[in-house]
Scaffold this active site. Structure first.
Site, PDB file in Angstrom:
ATOM      1  N   CYS A   1      -0.801  10.398   2.397  1.00 17.06           N
ATOM      2  CA  CYS A   1      -1.656  11.500   2.875  1.00 17.06           C
ATOM      3  C   CYS A   1      -2.057  11.361   4.332  1.00 17.06           C
ATOM      4  O   CYS A   1      -2.257  12.353   5.011  1.00 17.06           O
ATOM      5  CB  CYS A   1      -2.888  11.644   1.986  1.00 17.06           C
ATOM      6  SG  CYS A   1      -4.153  10.385   2.227  1.00 17.06           S
TER       7      CYS A   1
ATOM      8  N   MET B   1       2.529   8.132   6.009  1.00 16.42           N
ATOM      9  CA  MET B   1       2.931   7.542   4.723  1.00 16.42           C
ATOM     10  C   MET B   1       1.919   8.001   3.677  1.00 16.42           C
ATOM     11  O   MET B   1       0.776   7.551   3.679  1.00 16.42           O
ATOM     12  CB  MET B   1       2.922   6.015   4.814  1.00 16.42           C
ATOM     13  CG  MET B   1       3.851   5.445   5.862  1.00 16.42           C
ATOM     14  SD  MET B   1       3.715   3.637   6.025  1.00 16.42           S
ATOM     15  CE  MET B   1       2.176   3.481   6.927  1.00 16.42           C
TER      16      MET B   1
ATOM     17  N   TYR C   1      -7.913   2.742  10.807  1.00 12.68           N
ATOM     18  CA  TYR C   1      -7.511   3.703   9.778  1.00 12.68           C
ATOM     19  C   TYR C   1      -8.715   4.491   9.287  1.00 12.68           C
ATOM     20  O   TYR C   1      -9.716   3.911   8.847  1.00 12.68           O
ATOM     21  CB  TYR C   1      -6.890   2.901   8.631  1.00 12.68           C
ATOM     22  CG  TYR C   1      -6.510   3.637   7.380  1.00 12.68           C
ATOM     23  CD1 TYR C   1      -5.445   4.530   7.365  1.00 12.68           C
ATOM     24  CD2 TYR C   1      -7.180   3.403   6.182  1.00 12.68           C
ATOM     25  CE1 TYR C   1      -5.060   5.174   6.192  1.00 12.68           C
ATOM     26  CE2 TYR C   1      -6.800   4.036   5.007  1.00 12.68           C
ATOM     27  CZ  TYR C   1      -5.750   4.919   5.022  1.00 12.68           C
ATOM     28  OH  TYR C   1      -5.371   5.548   3.865  1.00 12.68           O
TER      29      TYR C   1
ATOM     30  N   ASN D   1       0.787  -1.216   0.000  1.00 10.98           N
ATOM     31  CA  ASN D   1       0.000   0.000   0.000  1.00 10.98           C
ATOM     32  C   ASN D   1       0.835   1.290   0.000  1.00 10.98           C
ATOM     33  O   ASN D   1       0.780   2.071  -0.931  1.00 10.98           O
ATOM     34  CB  ASN D   1      -0.943  -0.066   1.212  1.00 10.98           C
ATOM     35  CG  ASN D   1      -1.841   1.135   1.342  1.00 10.98           C
ATOM     36  OD1 ASN D   1      -2.109   1.584   2.435  1.00 10.98           O
ATOM     37  ND2 ASN D   1      -2.307   1.671   0.235  1.00 10.98           N
ATOM     38  N   CYS D   2       1.595   1.576   1.035  1.00  9.41           N
ATOM     39  CA  CYS D   2       2.319   2.843   1.114  1.00  9.41           C
ATOM     40  C   CYS D   2       3.497   2.724   2.077  1.00  9.41           C
ATOM     41  O   CYS D   2       3.595   1.738   2.809  1.00  9.41           O
ATOM     42  CB  CYS D   2       1.394   3.977   1.548  1.00  9.41           C
ATOM     43  SG  CYS D   2       0.447   3.629   3.031  1.00  9.41           S
TER      44      CYS D   2
ATOM     45  N   SER E   1      -1.808   7.732   6.258  1.00  9.83           N
ATOM     46  CA  SER E   1      -1.566   6.421   6.873  1.00  9.83           C
ATOM     47  C   SER E   1      -0.371   6.491   7.821  1.00  9.83           C
ATOM     48  O   SER E   1       0.750   6.743   7.399  1.00  9.83           O
ATOM     49  CB  SER E   1      -1.311   5.378   5.774  1.00  9.83           C
ATOM     50  OG  SER E   1      -1.074   4.111   6.332  1.00  9.83           O
TER      51      SER E   1
ATOM     52  N   ASN F   1       2.971  -0.045   4.892  1.00  9.69           N
ATOM     53  CA  ASN F   1       1.653  -0.585   5.205  1.00  9.69           C
ATOM     54  C   ASN F   1       1.295  -1.659   4.181  1.00  9.69           C
ATOM     55  O   ASN F   1       1.548  -1.499   2.986  1.00  9.69           O
ATOM     56  CB  ASN F   1       0.588   0.514   5.190  1.00  9.69           C
ATOM     57  CG  ASN F   1      -0.750   0.025   5.694  1.00  9.69           C
ATOM     58  OD1 ASN F   1      -0.874  -0.380   6.849  1.00  9.69           O
ATOM     59  ND2 ASN F   1      -1.759   0.048   4.846  1.00  9.69           N
TER      60      ASN F   1
ATOM     61  N   GLY G   1      -6.880  13.520   1.249  1.00  7.13           N
ATOM     62  CA  GLY G   1      -5.731  14.053   1.957  1.00  7.13           C
ATOM     63  C   GLY G   1      -4.836  14.759   0.957  1.00  7.13           C
ATOM     64  O   GLY G   1      -4.234  15.787   1.240  1.00  7.13           O
TER      65      GLY G   1
ATOM     66  N   GLU H   1     -12.236   8.125  -1.793  1.00  6.82           N
ATOM     67  CA  GLU H   1     -12.421   9.098  -2.876  1.00  6.82           C
ATOM     68  C   GLU H   1     -13.579   8.673  -3.766  1.00  6.82           C
ATOM     69  O   GLU H   1     -14.699   9.162  -3.623  1.00  6.82           O
ATOM     70  CB  GLU H   1     -11.147   9.254  -3.709  1.00  6.82           C
ATOM     71  CG  GLU H   1     -11.326  10.294  -4.800  1.00  6.82           C
ATOM     72  CD  GLU H   1     -10.054  10.555  -5.612  1.00  6.82           C
ATOM     73  OE1 GLU H   1     -10.177  11.175  -6.686  1.00  6.82           O
ATOM     74  OE2 GLU H   1      -8.970  10.164  -5.177  1.00  6.82           O
TER      75      GLU H   1
END
Length: 719
Positions: A394, A392, A550, A172-173, A396, A415, A690, A555
């Site tokens: 916007c 991480m 979380y 993910n990020c 997380s 993540n 974010g 969006e």
């Protein structure tokens, strides 16, 4: 008789279709294994003799298989079963084909507004979407349990980024460890990248590394300017040596070296900004990047870091030129400015940087603000120490982690993925029965848990070879070739996220109150949040995987959830009567509330959303009211961990208007000066979740943007 198809549609019974299907299977077997026309008619007569008013198409197919086997036509029955399965694949494939055709033809509103930072007309974006459509198809048919897919389709949960799930290597990020890669060297596409020896080179290499990393994962990533600060000193020393060799006086050497350094910092920051916004990752977009501006990360290079931060803020305030050569607000990178004792008070040494940040926020909507004070109160590690670090992407956030030497570690961590529960659906499904609501929550959270386990299991098969830049060359680790990443998925090194959406609507339906009322509504909202954390802690204890609650940035999903809720429950005033639901724990955008009350209230929910949270206030144009911006910033420092100000900074290419591009009652964007409605000639920037979005939005998100109330009145200069 009526036939109920798989998609729920009801059609007239057609015996001809049964005959055609059996004859197609007949043609694929030997003569002795076939059935006669008479036998086919007898099968049809048997179905009709049941005298059903309605039948499922699957039940008819089951009857055909049983009748064929009762005639000892086992080879034919097998062929029919194969035919039936093939038709299933073709049917699903046709859906995939249709999605691809709509994308390529540009006929789909969904694809044209799926991501406010992607232009679906561009071939690189289309290539990513086509791969994503294929991945989604494979994921739905082969990789996820049927009940997870059905719950996802019904909007009960959302399995995020299904379009990347087929590739088990993707996560993910992350927080990119630029320090490791720049100081120790790295490798891109088999090319060794050695340690740079000046700031400009380091900035150029950093953009290449960021793009390579973003192409190996699908979420947001963050770097810190602290990792670039040592190269400012290296550049200065190089310039100083140059003038020393020319026999200048010590004073002149230092003077000229500083002048050269100032230009190099300007050039380096400009290079970074241009390249981040002009490079394209394999996702078909600029890197989803956040940049951390945190003086407290270094003592040794704090002065050099301050120089970079100053230049970043100045250039970002100026903006970037659009195709008309006019400065506008760019989407990336997102800037994360950490508020601390060194920069928050008027007599603080670096207060001038915070003033620059305020000016930049008023004009360009960034930076966003992290309070070192509040974060250290919330992020306590196992040694009892408070921690401050960037998100991480916007929003997380990692959980605190201490390495084997007892030192906190953030960069190089990541993540694993996200699955979100639709809290509104759980509430409506309970019909206000509290006992049933909590029972449904248990069931649906367990469904989310199994979906998250599927994500974890996919990643657990990964070796370092699938993304060398991440796992072998320093971005996240320095593993050997062929080495598994399994250890990095456990012991708190990485996180995995249980997302949630629609807390407001959930609370409103169950209690009749908003969670802003300070009474029954808020109490129930906090109870729901504690439930989410309780489940994550339970799973973590059992599996040694860092499950974390979380606040999901939904969006396009906000529109999907809203549509699903209307389909399932109809239009319920104040709950399902909009084309969006409220993000995470946020106060709904249409609720009248002042900036300070909103931020103070939401700070309590940030504490219960350790895996990711962000709060915002909506403002008018504050470029001429920087005092107001500074007051908000100081309030953030004392009251909430992470927050942002949503200002307005748009441009009309048709007439040159600079200000706020408006939305009419039909949700169409238009210039208030000349009436221009051509999206290609409007530069509109709005906070989407974010990140800032600049490519317009789907119907649900657009309605949400239109209904945002202002939380701070521009005329209240003294607040």
């Amino acid at each position: 008789m009526k036939i109920i198809k798989r998609d729920g549609h009801i059609v007239d019974y057609s015996p001809e279709k049964i005959e055609i299907a059996i004859k197609k299977a007949n043609n694929e077997v030997q003569e002795e294994d076939r059935v006669s026309d008479t036998q086919i008619k007898n099968i049809i007569k048997h179905i009709e003799s049941l005298k059903k008013k309605r039948m499922l198409v699957e039940d008819i197919q089951d009857i055909i298989e049983v009748r064929l086997m009762s005639l000892n036509k086992f080879a034919l029955a097998k062929e029919y079963i194969t035919y039936r399965y093939t038709r299933e694949l073709v049917r699903k494939s046709n859906t995939t084909d249709l999605s691809i055709k709509e994308l390529i033809d540009g006929e789909s509103d969904y694809w044209n507004t799926e991501n406010s930072n992607k232009n679906a007309k561009v071939v690189t974006t289309q290539r990513d979407y086509i791969a994503g459509i294929t991945s989604t198809d494979i994921t739905r048919r082969f990789l996820l349990p049927e009940d997870v897919v059905k719950a996802h389709d019904d909007g009960i949960i959302h399995f995020h980024d299904m379009d990347y799930f087929a590739q088990n290597a993707l996560h993910n990020c992350d927080l990119i460890n630029l320090e490791d890669m720049l100081q120790n060297g790295t490798n891109i596409n088999g090319v060794m990248i050695e340690k740079p020896h000046r700031f400009l080179t380091a900035m150029t290499i950093a953009t290449q590394l960021i793009t390579a990393v973003n192409s190996s994962q699908y979420g947001g990533a963050t770097v810190t300017l602290t990792h670039l600060a040592p190269f400012v000193r290296e550049s200065y020393n190089r310039f100083l040596d140059k003038y020393k060799k020319r026999k200048f006086t010590k004073a002149d050497c230092e003077k000229y070296a500083k002048e050269d350094l100032k230009k190099e910092i300007t050039d380096g920051v400009q290079t970074f900004q241009y390249q981040i916004n002009s490079m394209t990752t394999t996702n078909g977009q600029a890197p989803f990047l956040s940049v951390c501006l945190y003086l407290g990360e270094t003592e040794e290079y704090k002065e050099e870091l301050a120089m970079i931060i100053e230049e970043v803020l100045k250039q970002r305030t100026m903006g970037m030129k659009n195709e008309k050569g006019v400065y506008i607000t760019p989407a990336f990178p997102k800037l994360l400015y950490v508020l601390e004792e060194d920069n928050i008070h008027k007599d603080s040494k670096y207060y001038y940087l915070t003033e620059l940040a305020a000016k930049c926020t008023a004009k360009r909507m960034v930076p966003d603000y992290i309070s070192e004070k509040k974060m250290k109160e919330l992020k306590i590690d196992k040694n009892g120490n408070g921690n401050c670090f960037p998100c991480m992407g916007c929003r997380s956030f990692l959980t605190p982690y201490v390495d084997e030497k007892g030192n906190p570690k953030y960069y190089g961590r990541f993540n694993q993925g996200v699955v979100t529960i639709n809290l509104v659906d759980a509430a409506l499904s309970s019909d206000k029965d509290m006992d049933l609501f909590w029972k449904l929550m248990d069931e649906r959270l367990e469904l989310c848990h199994r979906a998250l386990q599927a994500r974890h299991k996919r990643l657990s098969k990964v070796t370092s070879d699938v993304a060398p830049i991440l796992w072998q060359h320093g971005a996240l680790a320095r593993l050997g070739k062929g080495e598994t990443i399994h250890e990095l998925l456990h012991n708190g090194y990485s996180t995995i996220s249980l997302g949630y959406a629609g807390l407001y609507e959930c609370v409103k339906y169950m209690t009749g109150h908003s969670h802003t009322d300070g009474g029954k509504g808020k109490e129930f909202a906090l109870e729901v949040m504690r439930k989410l954390n309780e489940m994550c802690n339970k799973w973590k204890e059992a599996e040694n995987i860092d499950y974390s609650v979380y606040g999901t940035p939904i969006e396009s999903t906000t529109y999907k959830f809203a549509k699903c809720l209307k389909d399932r429950f109809g239009v319920i005033k104040g709950i399902t009567d909009r084309d969006y639901i409220t993000n995470s724990y946020h106060v709904p955008v249409f609720e009248e509330i002042d900036a300070f009350t909103k931020l103070k209230l939401e700070s309590e929910f940030q504490e219960l959303s350790p895996g990711g949270a962000i709060s915002y206030i909506e403002t008018p144009n504050l470029t001429n009211n920087l005092d107001a911006v500074m007051e908000v910033i100081k309030f953030i420092y004392d009251n909430i961990m992470y927050a942002e100000l949503n200002t307005k900074s748009d441009y009309c290419q048709a007439c040159g208007y600079e200000g706020e591009i408006m939305l009419d009652e039909t949700l169409e964007w238009y210039c208030p000066e000349c009436g221009n409605r051509d999206h290609d000639k409007l530069n509109v920037a709005r906070r989407t979740c974010g990140y800032i979005g600049t490519n317009f939005w789907n119907k649900g998100r657009t309605q949400e943007i239109k209904e945002r109330v202002i939380h701070i009145d521009n005329k209240d200069a003294d607040l």
